[in-house]
Design a protein around this motif. Structure first.
Motif, short mmCIF file in Angstrom:
data_model
loop_
_atom_site.label_atom_id
_atom_site.label_comp_id
_atom_site.label_asym_id
_atom_site.label_seq_id
_atom_site.Cartn_x
_atom_site.Cartn_y
_atom_site.Cartn_z
N GLU A 288 0.84 -1.20 0.00
CA GLU A 288 0.00 0.00 0.00
C GLU A 288 0.88 1.26 0.00
O GLU A 288 0.61 2.22 -0.74
CB GLU A 288 -0.91 0.00 1.22
N ALA A 289 1.94 1.22 0.78
CA ALA A 289 2.86 2.35 0.82
C ALA A 289 3.62 2.47 -0.51
O ALA A 289 3.89 3.57 -1.00
CB ALA A 289 3.84 2.19 1.98
N GLU B 207 2.48 1.60 -3.50
CA GLU B 207 1.61 2.20 -4.51
C GLU B 207 1.43 3.70 -4.27
O GLU B 207 1.43 4.49 -5.22
CB GLU B 207 0.24 1.52 -4.50
N LYS B 208 1.32 4.08 -3.00
CA LYS B 208 1.15 5.49 -2.70
C LYS B 208 2.38 6.29 -3.15
O LYS B 208 2.25 7.42 -3.66
CB LYS B 208 0.95 5.66 -1.19
N ALA B 209 3.56 5.69 -2.98
CA ALA B 209 4.79 6.36 -3.39
C ALA B 209 4.83 6.53 -4.92
O ALA B 209 5.18 7.60 -5.43
CB ALA B 209 6.01 5.56 -2.92
N ARG C 299 2.28 6.63 -7.03
CA ARG C 299 1.27 7.59 -7.48
C ARG C 299 1.62 9.03 -7.11
O ARG C 299 1.02 9.98 -7.62
CB ARG C 299 -0.09 7.23 -6.90
N SER C 300 2.59 9.19 -6.21
CA SER C 300 3.00 10.56 -5.83
C SER C 300 3.77 11.24 -6.96
O SER C 300 3.97 12.46 -6.93
CB SER C 300 3.86 10.51 -4.57
N TRP D 32 -2.28 8.48 -14.00
CA TRP D 32 -2.32 7.15 -13.41
C TRP D 32 -3.72 6.56 -13.52
O TRP D 32 -4.72 7.28 -13.38
CB TRP D 32 -1.91 7.19 -11.94
#
Length: 213
Positions: free
Chosen positions: A144-145, A147-149, A151-152, A160
Protein backbone atom coordinates in the motif's frame (compact mmCIF):
# COMPACT_ATOMS: atom_id res chain seq x y z
CA UNK A 1 -0.56 59.76 -90.30
CA UNK A 2 3.02 58.81 -89.36
CA UNK A 3 4.21 56.98 -86.27
CA UNK A 4 5.65 58.91 -83.32
CA UNK A 5 9.20 57.50 -83.51
CA UNK A 6 10.41 59.06 -80.25
CA UNK A 7 7.57 57.52 -78.27
CA UNK A 8 7.94 54.23 -80.12
CA UNK A 9 11.69 54.10 -79.44
CA UNK A 10 11.17 54.66 -75.70
CA UNK A 11 8.52 51.93 -75.59
CA UNK A 12 10.56 49.36 -77.53
CA UNK A 13 13.67 49.98 -75.44
CA UNK A 14 12.27 47.52 -72.89
CA UNK A 15 9.86 45.47 -75.03
CA UNK A 16 9.94 43.28 -78.10
CA UNK A 17 6.45 44.13 -79.27
CA UNK A 18 3.87 46.91 -79.05
CA UNK A 19 1.72 44.70 -76.85
CA UNK A 20 2.25 41.34 -75.16
CA UNK A 21 4.93 38.78 -75.98
CA UNK A 22 4.12 37.88 -79.59
CA UNK A 23 3.45 39.87 -82.79
CA UNK A 24 -0.12 41.17 -82.93
CA UNK A 25 -2.38 43.53 -84.85
CA UNK A 26 -1.00 46.36 -82.68
CA UNK A 27 2.42 45.79 -84.29
CA UNK A 28 0.85 45.62 -87.76
CA UNK A 29 -0.98 48.92 -87.18
CA UNK A 30 2.20 50.78 -86.20
CA UNK A 31 4.30 49.06 -88.88
CA UNK A 32 1.94 50.22 -91.62
CA UNK A 33 2.12 53.80 -90.28
CA UNK A 34 5.85 53.86 -91.00
CA UNK A 35 6.70 54.84 -94.57
CA UNK A 36 10.10 53.13 -94.38
CA UNK A 37 12.54 51.50 -91.99
CA UNK A 38 13.60 53.84 -89.16
CA UNK A 39 17.17 55.15 -88.97
CA UNK A 40 19.03 52.46 -86.99
CA UNK A 41 21.42 55.08 -85.55
CA UNK A 42 18.72 57.39 -84.21
CA UNK A 43 16.16 54.70 -83.39
CA UNK A 44 18.01 51.39 -82.86
CA UNK A 45 15.22 49.65 -80.92
CA UNK A 46 12.55 50.71 -83.38
CA UNK A 47 14.73 49.63 -86.32
CA UNK A 48 15.23 46.21 -84.73
CA UNK A 49 11.49 45.89 -84.11
CA UNK A 50 10.67 47.03 -87.68
CA UNK A 51 12.94 44.41 -89.21
CA UNK A 52 11.46 41.68 -87.02
CA UNK A 53 7.83 42.60 -87.75
CA UNK A 54 8.58 42.86 -91.47
CA UNK A 55 9.45 39.15 -91.43
CA UNK A 56 5.79 38.50 -90.53
CA UNK A 57 4.45 40.66 -93.37
CA UNK A 58 2.92 37.71 -95.20
CA UNK A 59 1.11 36.69 -92.02
CA UNK A 60 -0.28 40.10 -91.01
CA UNK A 61 -3.91 39.14 -91.54
CA UNK A 62 -3.60 36.01 -89.39
CA UNK A 63 -2.00 37.72 -86.38
CA UNK A 64 -4.24 37.97 -83.34
CA UNK A 65 -5.03 40.89 -81.07
CA UNK A 66 -6.35 44.40 -81.62
CA UNK A 67 -4.75 47.40 -83.27
CA UNK A 68 -5.93 49.62 -80.40
CA UNK A 69 -2.68 49.53 -78.41
CA UNK A 70 -0.82 50.66 -81.52
CA UNK A 71 -2.95 53.77 -81.93
CA UNK A 72 -1.07 55.47 -79.11
CA UNK A 73 2.03 55.61 -81.28
CA UNK A 74 0.40 57.18 -84.33
CA UNK A 75 0.92 60.94 -84.69
CA UNK A 76 -1.93 62.95 -83.19
CA UNK A 77 -3.41 60.05 -81.31
CA UNK A 78 -1.92 61.15 -78.01
CA UNK A 79 -3.67 64.53 -78.01
CA UNK A 80 -6.92 64.06 -79.90
CA UNK A 81 -8.75 61.28 -77.97
CA UNK A 82 -11.08 61.97 -75.06
CA UNK A 83 -9.91 61.35 -71.50
CA UNK A 84 -11.62 57.96 -71.28
CA UNK A 85 -9.70 56.75 -74.36
CA UNK A 86 -6.41 57.68 -72.72
CA UNK A 87 -7.35 55.49 -69.79
CA UNK A 88 -8.07 52.55 -72.08
CA UNK A 89 -4.62 52.57 -73.72
CA UNK A 90 -1.75 51.31 -71.58
CA UNK A 91 1.42 52.25 -73.46
CA UNK A 92 3.80 50.72 -70.96
CA UNK A 93 2.11 47.46 -70.04
CA UNK A 94 0.07 44.64 -71.51
CA UNK A 95 -2.95 42.50 -70.79
CA UNK A 96 -0.63 39.52 -70.43
CA UNK A 97 1.49 41.28 -67.82
CA UNK A 98 -1.58 42.31 -65.86
CA UNK A 99 -2.95 38.76 -66.05
CA UNK A 100 0.37 37.34 -64.79
CA UNK A 101 0.44 39.81 -61.90
CA UNK A 102 -3.15 38.96 -60.99
CA UNK A 103 -2.39 35.23 -61.13
CA UNK A 104 0.65 35.65 -58.86
CA UNK A 105 -1.43 37.70 -56.42
CA UNK A 106 -4.16 35.05 -56.34
CA UNK A 107 -1.58 32.31 -55.84
CA UNK A 108 0.01 34.20 -52.93
CA UNK A 109 -3.39 34.71 -51.31
CA UNK A 110 -4.22 31.01 -51.59
CA UNK A 111 -0.86 29.98 -50.11
CA UNK A 112 -1.35 32.41 -47.22
CA UNK A 113 -4.86 31.09 -46.59
CA UNK A 114 -3.62 27.47 -46.63
CA UNK A 115 -0.77 28.23 -44.19
CA UNK A 116 -3.17 30.06 -41.85
CA UNK A 117 -5.60 27.12 -41.93
CA UNK A 118 -2.78 24.66 -41.29
CA UNK A 119 -1.45 26.74 -38.37
CA UNK A 120 -4.88 26.89 -36.74
CA UNK A 121 -5.58 23.18 -37.14
CA UNK A 122 -5.46 21.43 -33.74
CA UNK A 123 -2.38 19.27 -33.41
CA UNK A 124 -3.03 15.58 -32.71
CA UNK A 125 -1.53 14.57 -29.37
CA UNK A 126 0.11 11.13 -29.47
CA UNK A 127 -0.71 9.07 -26.36
CA UNK A 128 0.07 5.56 -25.13
CA UNK A 129 -1.64 3.20 -22.69
CA UNK A 130 1.05 1.57 -20.55
CA UNK A 131 0.88 -1.44 -18.22
CA UNK A 132 3.66 -1.18 -15.67
CA UNK A 133 4.84 -3.94 -13.27
CA UNK A 134 6.49 -2.82 -10.03
CA UNK A 135 8.19 -5.61 -8.07
CA UNK A 136 8.85 -5.32 -4.30
CA UNK A 137 11.84 -6.72 -2.43
CA UNK A 138 9.93 -9.45 -0.62
CA UNK A 139 6.60 -10.51 0.85
CA UNK A 140 7.05 -8.14 3.79
CA UNK A 141 7.11 -4.99 1.63
CA UNK A 142 4.20 -2.63 2.40
CA UNK A 143 2.44 -2.73 -0.97
CA UNK A 144 0.00 0.00 0.00
CA UNK A 145 2.86 2.35 0.82
CA UNK A 146 4.62 1.29 -2.39
CA UNK A 147 1.61 2.20 -4.51
CA UNK A 148 1.15 5.49 -2.70
CA UNK A 149 4.79 6.36 -3.39
CA UNK A 150 4.45 5.53 -7.07
CA UNK A 151 1.27 7.59 -7.48
CA UNK A 152 3.00 10.56 -5.83
CA UNK A 153 4.90 11.02 -9.08
CA UNK A 154 3.14 13.79 -10.97
CA UNK A 155 4.13 15.50 -14.20
CA UNK A 156 2.48 16.95 -17.32
CA UNK A 157 1.23 14.26 -19.68
CA UNK A 158 1.04 11.52 -17.02
CA UNK A 159 -2.26 10.05 -15.83
CA UNK A 160 -2.32 7.15 -13.41
CA UNK A 161 -5.07 4.54 -13.87
CA UNK A 162 -6.16 1.38 -12.12
CA UNK A 163 -3.93 -1.01 -10.22
CA UNK A 164 -3.94 -4.54 -8.86
CA UNK A 165 -1.67 -6.93 -6.96
CA UNK A 166 -0.53 -9.98 -8.93
CA UNK A 167 1.04 -13.03 -7.19
CA UNK A 168 4.49 -13.96 -8.51
CA UNK A 169 5.43 -16.77 -6.05
CA UNK A 170 6.63 -17.35 -2.53
CA UNK A 171 3.90 -15.09 -1.16
CA UNK A 172 5.29 -12.11 -3.10
CA UNK A 173 2.93 -9.96 -5.13
CA UNK A 174 3.87 -7.33 -7.70
CA UNK A 175 1.99 -4.10 -8.23
CA UNK A 176 0.56 -3.87 -11.75
CA UNK A 177 -0.58 -0.38 -12.78
CA UNK A 178 -2.08 1.13 -15.90
CA UNK A 179 -1.29 4.66 -16.94
CA UNK A 180 -1.74 6.96 -19.94
CA UNK A 181 1.16 9.08 -21.12
CA UNK A 182 1.59 11.77 -23.75
CA UNK A 183 4.49 10.50 -25.82
CA UNK A 184 6.15 13.91 -26.28
CA UNK A 185 6.03 14.76 -22.57
CA UNK A 186 6.66 11.49 -20.74
CA UNK A 187 9.51 9.02 -21.20
CA UNK A 188 8.75 5.58 -19.73
CA UNK A 189 12.48 5.08 -19.11
CA UNK A 190 12.67 8.24 -17.02
CA UNK A 191 9.46 7.31 -15.22
CA UNK A 192 10.92 3.93 -14.27
CA UNK A 193 14.05 5.66 -12.97
CA UNK A 194 11.89 7.86 -10.72
CA UNK A 195 10.02 4.84 -9.37
CA UNK A 196 13.32 3.05 -8.69
CA UNK A 197 14.26 5.93 -6.37
CA UNK A 198 11.77 4.50 -3.87
CA UNK A 199 14.43 1.92 -3.06
CA UNK A 200 12.91 0.97 0.30
CA UNK A 201 9.97 -0.57 -1.56
CA UNK A 202 10.96 -1.15 -5.16
CA UNK A 203 13.24 -3.88 -6.45
CA UNK A 204 12.58 -3.34 -10.18
CA UNK A 205 10.05 -2.20 -12.77
CA UNK A 206 9.04 -3.53 -16.19
CA UNK A 207 6.81 -2.25 -18.96
CA UNK A 208 4.49 -5.22 -19.42
CA UNK A 209 2.55 -3.72 -22.31
CA UNK A 210 2.26 -0.51 -24.30
CA UNK A 211 -0.44 0.45 -26.78
CA UNK A 212 -0.79 3.60 -28.87
CA UNK A 213 -4.11 5.40 -28.40
Amino acid sequence: MSADLAKLEAHLATRSYIEGYTPSQADVHVFKALSSAPDATAYPHTARWYSHIKSYESEFESLEGSSKAGEGFIGGAATAPAAEEDEDVDLFGSDDEEADAEAEKLKAERVAAYNAKKANKPKTVAKSLVTLDVKPWDDETDMEALEKAVRSIEQPGLLWGSSKLVPIGYGIRKLQMTLVVEDELVSTDELQEKIAEFEDYVQSTDVAAMQKL
